[in-house]
Design a protein around this motif. Structure first.
Motif, short mmCIF file in Angstrom:
data_model
loop_
_atom_site.label_atom_id
_atom_site.label_comp_id
_atom_site.label_asym_id
_atom_site.label_seq_id
_atom_site.Cartn_x
_atom_site.Cartn_y
_atom_site.Cartn_z
N ILE A 111 21.87 38.52 2.26
CA ILE A 111 22.73 38.38 3.25
C ILE A 111 22.27 38.78 4.54
CG2 ILE A 111 24.79 39.83 4.39
CD1 ILE A 111 25.98 39.41 2.05
N VAL A 112 22.42 37.63 5.54
CA VAL A 112 21.73 37.60 6.67
C VAL A 112 22.25 38.31 7.72
CG1 VAL A 112 20.11 36.66 8.79
CG2 VAL A 112 19.79 36.66 5.84
N VAL A 113 21.94 39.58 8.38
CA VAL A 113 23.98 39.37 9.70
C VAL A 113 22.92 39.91 10.92
CG1 VAL A 113 24.86 41.71 10.59
CG2 VAL A 113 24.18 41.03 7.78
N VAL A 114 24.22 38.89 11.35
CA VAL A 114 22.78 38.82 12.54
C VAL A 114 24.02 39.11 13.99
CG1 VAL A 114 21.57 36.67 12.40
CG2 VAL A 114 23.77 36.56 12.83
N ASP A 115 23.70 39.80 15.22
CA ASP A 115 24.41 40.27 16.69
C ASP A 115 25.12 39.43 16.93
OD1 ASP A 115 23.23 42.81 16.97
OD2 ASP A 115 22.05 41.80 17.98
N GLU A 116 25.27 38.11 16.58
CA GLU A 116 26.55 37.04 16.39
C GLU A 116 25.55 35.52 16.06
OE1 GLU A 116 28.65 35.10 20.87
OE2 GLU A 116 27.50 36.33 21.24
N LEU A 117 27.14 35.00 15.66
CA LEU A 117 26.22 33.49 15.41
C LEU A 117 26.41 32.60 15.55
CD1 LEU A 117 29.08 33.25 11.80
CD2 LEU A 117 26.60 33.04 11.80
N PRO A 118 25.37 32.40 15.38
CA PRO A 118 24.64 31.01 16.73
C PRO A 118 25.41 29.00 16.83
CG PRO A 118 23.05 30.85 15.15
CD PRO A 118 24.17 32.02 14.46
N ARG A 119 26.28 29.13 17.66
CA ARG A 119 26.85 28.14 18.07
C ARG A 119 26.53 26.76 18.67
NH1 ARG A 119 31.34 28.95 15.11
NH2 ARG A 119 31.92 31.08 14.51
N LEU A 120 26.52 25.26 18.14
CA LEU A 120 26.77 24.74 19.48
C LEU A 120 28.14 25.04 20.57
CD1 LEU A 120 26.73 21.92 16.72
CD2 LEU A 120 24.59 22.92 18.52
N ALA A 121 27.38 24.22 22.00
CA ALA A 121 28.15 24.17 22.95
C ALA A 121 29.85 23.76 22.05
CB ALA A 121 27.88 22.88 24.24
N SER A 122 29.95 22.83 21.35
CA SER A 122 31.55 22.74 20.73
C SER A 122 31.97 23.83 19.98
CB SER A 122 31.13 21.45 19.67
OG SER A 122 30.71 22.08 18.93
N GLY A 123 31.32 24.76 20.02
CA GLY A 123 31.86 25.93 18.63
C GLY A 123 31.81 25.70 17.28
N LYS A 124 31.34 24.63 17.34
CA LYS A 124 30.33 24.65 15.67
C LYS A 124 29.87 25.69 15.96
CE LYS A 124 32.19 19.68 14.80
NZ LYS A 124 31.48 18.37 14.56
N PRO A 125 29.21 25.87 13.80
CA PRO A 125 28.12 26.49 13.90
C PRO A 125 26.61 26.03 13.97
CG PRO A 125 29.73 27.01 11.94
CD PRO A 125 30.05 25.46 12.66
N ASP A 126 25.78 26.29 14.69
CA ASP A 126 24.26 26.36 15.27
C ASP A 126 23.27 26.11 13.62
OD1 ASP A 126 21.51 24.43 15.69
OD2 ASP A 126 22.03 25.59 17.60
N ARG A 127 24.03 25.08 12.77
CA ARG A 127 23.33 25.69 11.10
C ARG A 127 21.81 25.67 11.27
NH1 ARG A 127 26.96 25.71 7.39
NH2 ARG A 127 29.57 24.99 8.63
N VAL A 128 20.82 24.49 12.22
CA VAL A 128 20.03 24.23 12.28
C VAL A 128 19.45 25.82 13.20
CG1 VAL A 128 17.96 22.96 14.06
CG2 VAL A 128 19.91 22.40 12.63
N ALA A 129 19.97 27.11 13.66
CA ALA A 129 19.96 28.04 14.01
C ALA A 129 19.82 29.42 13.49
CB ALA A 129 20.59 28.04 15.77
N ALA A 130 21.36 28.67 12.41
CA ALA A 130 21.04 29.97 11.37
C ALA A 130 20.39 30.11 9.81
CB ALA A 130 22.64 29.03 10.51
N SER A 131 19.74 28.80 10.00
CA SER A 131 18.16 28.58 8.95
C SER A 131 17.09 29.08 9.31
CB SER A 131 18.24 26.93 8.68
OG SER A 131 17.50 26.62 7.77
N ALA A 132 17.06 28.67 10.78
CA ALA A 132 15.70 29.29 11.75
C ALA A 132 15.93 30.84 11.16
CB ALA A 132 15.92 29.53 12.95
N LEU A 133 17.85 31.69 11.18
CA LEU A 133 17.17 33.53 11.74
C LEU A 133 16.66 34.16 9.66
CD1 LEU A 133 20.56 33.24 13.77
CD2 LEU A 133 17.98 34.29 13.96
N ALA A 134 17.70 32.28 9.00
CA ALA A 134 17.06 33.14 7.29
C ALA A 134 16.11 32.85 6.87
CB ALA A 134 18.71 32.02 6.79
#
Length: 393
Positions: A364-387
């Motif tokens: 489990i990777v806990v972040v202050d705030e989930l990265p999101r695209l301008a559309s509000g969708k999760p930014d999976r590329v950024a989430a993958s980099a964080l993980a």
């Protein structure tokens, strides 16, 4: 050929006027751009020239892919609006615009308003808030049915606020229908909204289908759905012309079968149940191979969302020396994510969902705030980099 003109999406009266010309009267095509002023300044608003069939071009930014410009005809947009109206029982009401008109869902709120001959109410600029939603709802005609289109993060804010604010609860319950799309809703959100009197319907579609074309798993009138090698394909008059200046991409995404039917390859994995409802399991390009077993990360994510505190978590693949890849869960800071035994709880949830052991999350990777695209969708590329960063990969 005709001009494609830039129109500031924040200037709703101008957007409506230009969309009327483009969609109803075959005028210049419209490219919605962010803000309320043309970023190009007072000069030439013409972006380029496009085929006569094109009415609107929507620029999209997927969670894992490069941006693209989707070209839609006026006929496709009108067909989509008509299908929605038919699904509503032929009712024409008044719409509230809560989404930017740079997105297809926002464009379609305006197109539906034009087709219905009504003036939309608009949530005040400056970011979506429950108070702004209530204020916009108060501008709607009380003698007409009310409709709106939201994304899950907006509905979640409204549901949370409704527990303390009577005005928010009253507004939610006053809409004839609320369309919810853009991404999968967190577990329990629609049910919580229904408990407040909201009539919410999950939609499935994309810019390539002129917006949602499957509601609550059922295809709208005039829409065909089929599964080919596990991939969802859609057909109907609402399909886009293709991608602007990208014929190769267009040829990959839109295919014609032997009987001449044109299909859009969504890139989503899914199935059609015995009840005829479409179920999406994940993205075809979001599959990891773990220990030689194919695991659809969307299915892992769905199981994780059912665990309290993880309703908005993102599941990504991370390298693993033994298995090749394993699943990691990226989640915003919460007590649930830091509790001892949280990881075991997530593994139990994936087991209960019938997923193979290869699908069990390893961290489990806990972040202050989930990265999101301008559309509000999760930014999976950024989430993958964080993980990967958290694991030292």
């Amino acid at each position: 050929m005709k001009p494609l003109i830039r129109v500031p999406a924040g200037d709703v009266p101008r957007m409506l006027a230009q969309l009327r010309e483009a969609v109803l009267l075959d005028g210049p095509a419209v490219l919605p751009v962010p803000g309320d002023e043309d970023p190009g300044g007072p000069g030439d608003p013409i972006e380029q020239f496009v085929d006569d069939a094109v009415a609107v071009v929507v620029e999209t930014s997927g969670s894992t892919d490069r941006p693209k410009r989707v070209a839609l005809s006026g006929a496709a947009l009108r067909a989509s609006a008509g299908a929605t109206s038919s699904w509503f029982g032929g009712v024409h009401g008044q719409w509230l615009l809560a989404l930017p008109a740079t997105y297809i869902a926002g464009v379609q709120v305006l197109v539906r308003s034009l087709v219905a001959g009504t003036e939309p109410s608009v949530v005040p600029a400056g970011g979506f808030t429950p108070d702004g939603f209530v204020a916009a709802a108060r501008e709607l005609d009380p003698d007409r049915p009310w409709f709106t289109s939201l994304v899950p993060v907006q509905l979640s804010r409204l549901v949370d606020a409704a527990s303390d604010e009577r005005s928010v609860r009253a507004a939610l319950g006053s809409f004839e229908r609320i369309l919810l799309g853009g991404q999968a809703a967190p577990a329990g959100l629609v049910e919580r909204a229904a408990g407040l009197g909201a009539r919410v319907h999950r939609t499935y579609g994309s810019s390539e289908t002129a917006g949602g074309c499957v509601y609550d798993g059922m295809a709208l009138p005039g829409v065909d759905v089929r599964i080919v090698d596990g991939e969802v394909r859609l057909a109907g008059r609402m399909l886009a012309e293709g991608y602007l200046d990208d014929p190769d991409r267009t040829a990959r995404a839109f295919v014609v079968d032997a009987d001449g039917t044109r299909w859009y390859r969504t890139g989503d994995l899914g199935s059609i149940g015995d009840d005829g409802r479409l179920r999406i399991s994940g993205r075809a390009d979001d599959v990891m191979i773990s220990g030689g077993v194919k695991v659809v990360l969307g299915e892992v994510e769905r199981a994780v969302h059912g665990v309290a505190g993880f309703g908005a978590a993102v599941v990504v693949a991370v390298p693993d020396a033994e298995w090749g890849e394993r699943a990691a869960v990226v989640v915003g800071a919460s007590d649930a994510a830091r509790e001892p035994g949280a990881l075991e709880g997530l593994r139990a949830a994936t087991d209960a969902a019938g997923l193979p052991p290869a699908g069990r999350p390893v961290r489990i990777v806990v972040v202050d705030e989930l990265p999101r695209l301008a559309s509000g969708k999760p930014d999976r590329v950024a989430a993958s980099a964080l993980a990967r960063s958290a694991a030292g990969d």
